[in-house]
Every structure is written in C-alpha cells, then in structure tokens.
Scaffold this motif. Structure first.
Motif: not given
Length: 424
Positions: A263-267
């Motif tokens: 959900a963090t879009l890979t940071g």
C-alpha cells in the motif's frame, strides 16, 4: 548537391528526414546518460539547423507561445534564489533549449510522421535494451526486475507504453497503412514482452487505462458532436465514481497486490511526505530548478541512503507536482500544470467537436498517458526526456490549430442586385 527545402521542413513531404529525426531523438532521450554529451549535441544537430533553412516557417511567431514557454522561463529565473545556482543555471537553459527543439519539431512533423518516428524510435530503444539489458535487485521489496539498458524499470516500462500507444495509433486509429502496420505489430510484441519483463505496475496500468480511453473516444466518432459530448460527460462521471469507490473500498490494494506491491507503493508515500515537507519551506518559488538532488546536500544524501541509491543520482520524488513545487514552488507547479492541462483539454475538445481529427486523437492519447504518469513519475520536468518533448510538441500543435481556426477566412454569398420588374 542541393537538397530541396521541402524534404527537410515541409510536413508530409519530409517523412524520411522527420521520422528519422524523431526516432534518433527518442534514442538520445533514452540513453544520453550512457553516451554523454555527444548524443545531446547530435539531438540539437537534428533540429536547430532547420532554422537556417527557413526560419520563418520553422520558428513561426513565438509571441503566441508565451504560455508554453512560461515554466521554462520561470525555471531560468529561479537561478536568482536557487540554493545551487550553478546547477539551476545549466539545467534551466537545457530545459529551455529542449522546449525550442520540441517546438521546431512540431512545426515540421505531421501526425503520421510522428507515429512512424515514434514506432521506429521506441523499437530501437527497446531492442537496444533487450540486447544490452540487465536485471536489477530492488532492495526495498527484494525482487529482481528487468531494467534493460536503463537504471530503472519504470523508464523501460515508459518506452514500452509509448510503443504500445504508437502501435495502437497505427493499427486502430487509422494513422498507418500497408507495411507500417506490420512494423506496428512487431513493435507492440516487443513492447508487451518488455512490459512483462520489467514488472512495472505503473506502466502496465497506465497503458491499459489510456488505450481503453482512446478506444472509447474512437468509438464516439460514430456519434454527432453534440451527442458525443453528452455521452463522454456521462462516462467521465461514471469513471470517476468507479475510481472513488475502488479507492475507498480497498480496490487499489487488490490491484497493487496483483503486481506484488504494498500500500506504500514501495516507499513512495514516504518520499511524497518528505517532498511536501521540503516544499513547505519555500512554498511559492521553491529552492531552485533541479537544486534539491545535489550531492553534498544533507536532505538529498539522507534520502539517497534511505532508498539505497549508491550512485547518489538519478532519483526523484516520483510525483511531478511535488517535485515541481519543491524546485519552483507553487508558481512553477501551476505554470507546468497549465501546459499539461491545456494540451489535454484542448485536444479533447478538438476530438469531441470534429467529425474526425486524427492529430487530436493521437496527441490526446500521448497527453493522457503523460497526465496519468504525473502522479508517480516526473516525465515532463526534465530536459532531454521523451515525456517533456512530447508534451511541448502536443502543446505547440494545439496553439497552431487554434490560430488556424481563427485565421480561416469567412466566405459570404453576394446576392445579385435586384432588377425592377423581375421577381425572384
């Protein structure tokens, strides 16, 4: 040996030169970091000498392009308050000259030639990546992805997306016939393979969404303009409601999960937060164009370390609006957004108003792809990038189309004089 002017600067008559110049420009944009300054000089050599051939036709009247140059000029002015004035001065002049080259290309390249050059250029870029490409480990999610000859899988995915859209224009929108359709089929096959190998969720989702949008717009051409506008408005409202329902209902988590993303879009959400906090320090004019990611600056060094960027270069905030606000403030962000929104809305209006407008359909496709990607990439913010080149190409075509409509003569029918005694 004398070369006819038409073979260089007349749209339609200069297909060989113009398509070659577009294709080579795409290759330079993709790999200038590998080939260095020589490739950039070659890019300038493709477009700037055309001014000598016929400067009136190649340049036109730049007074009507003021809104197109606004962001580039503001970026140049930011050198006066930049925290890295040397970097800003060089980068802003490069960006301004890049805009000039894009507008020169716009004056001498027609839609069909752009599609042909785009097909050839993206095919060349992707084939080079397939031959010399490598796999990279992403330390944040622990997966290996094919990045081609780039430093990022997202850039490989972007060129694959452009290849799909140019092939879509050739095969579905009716931009090409004959042998070029075969070229388009080969190009789309290579592009789809690169999209799969790169595992770039951004590129796959944006390509599918924009292709679906433009296929729908192509279908709308069967309707009269008035009915077309009404139906498009209804479909647009419905699409927005579906997206909102998916966002609040957790649908985006399922989509990201299908691509192995969290959900963090890979940071990226953390990176956006850091960018917003940095922008708050100079909210109106920013810290200077390209003055943040500079080696030796504390915040840049900290973020490079946090995201395991050992080269300490080639990194950004993964959001055009945040990056533009950090560097040029809200003023610069609004000026850049104005160009993008004008190109997007202007070509959409042309599409919905005309019975058939191939140029508007192709350029709206490109502008829509750039607009969707602004939320996760910075394709239109840097010089020598295919995204910024295509943005200013589309904006220039829109400005010229508006002028052509205003300049059309109005023909009035003169009735014969009335003669007494004769009834009409």
């Amino acid at each position: 040996m004398r070369i006819a002017k038409a073979s260089l600067i007349d749209p339609g008559a200069n297909t060989v030169y113009a398509a070659t110049a577009v294709a080579l420009s795409f290759f330079v944009f993709a790999y200038s970091f590998r080939f260095g300054q020589v490739s950039i000089l070659a890019y300038y050599a493709l477009w700037l000498p055309l001014v000598i051939v016929d400067y009136r036709r190649v340049l036109g009247n730049y007074a009507r392009y003021g809104w197109i140059f606004a962001f580039a000029v503001f970026a140049c002015l930011s050198v006066f308050w930049s925290q890295a004035p040397g970097v800003t001065a060089r980068a802003s002049v490069q960006y301004l000259s890049h805009v000039v080259c894009a507008l020169i290309a716009m004056r001498v390249v027609d839609t069909r030639t752009l599609v042909r050059g785009g097909l050839a250029g993206t095919a060349l870029v992707l084939c080079y990546s397939l031959v010399f490409g490598v796999y990279h480990l992403d330390p944040l999610d622990g997966t290996y992805s094919f990045v081609g000859a780039f430093a990022s899988k997202n850039q490989l995915g972007f060129y694959a997306s452009l290849a799909v859209l140019f092939a879509f224009a050739a095969l579905v929108l009716g931009a090409e016939r004959g042998a070029w359709k075969l070229v388009a089929l080969v190009c789309v096959a290579v592009a789809l393979y690169c999209l799969k190998a790169s595992q770039s969720a951004t590129s796959v989702l944006t390509t599918a969404a924009v292709a679906g949008l433009c296929l729908g717009l192509k279908a709308l051409e069967w309707l009269a303009p008035a009915h077309r506008k009404m139906l498009f408005l209804v479909l647009a409202v419905f699409a927005v409601l579906v997206l909102l329902a998916g966002a609040y209902g957790g649908g985006y988590v399922l989509v990201l999960g299908a691509f192995g993303k969290d959900a963090t879009l890979t940071g990226r959400t953390y990176l956006w937060q850091q960018g917003i906090e940095t922008a708050a320090a100079a909210p109106f004019v920013g810290i200077g164009y390209q003055a943040f990611w500079v080696q030796g600056f504390a915040e840049a060094e900290r973020l490079w370390a946090a995201f395991f960027i050992g080269t300490r270069s080639g990194f950004h905030f993964h959001n055009t609006f945040i990056a533009a606000t950090v560097e040029t403030g809200l003023i610069g962000c609004l000026l850049l957004s104005m160009v993008l929104l004008a190109a997007l809305a202007g070509h959409l209006h042309r599409l919905l108003s005309a019975a058939h407008d191939l140029e508007a359909l192709v350029l709206f496709t490109v502008a829509a792809l750039l607009a969707v990607r602004t939320f996760v990439e910075i394709d239109i913010l840097n010089p020598y990038h295919v995204g910024s080149f295509l943005l200013y190409f589309a904006a220039g075509k829109l400005a010229d189309a508006r002028r052509a409509r205003r300049g059309q003569p109005v023909y009035r029918v003169r009735l014969p004089p009335r003669v007494e005694g004769i009834r009409p």
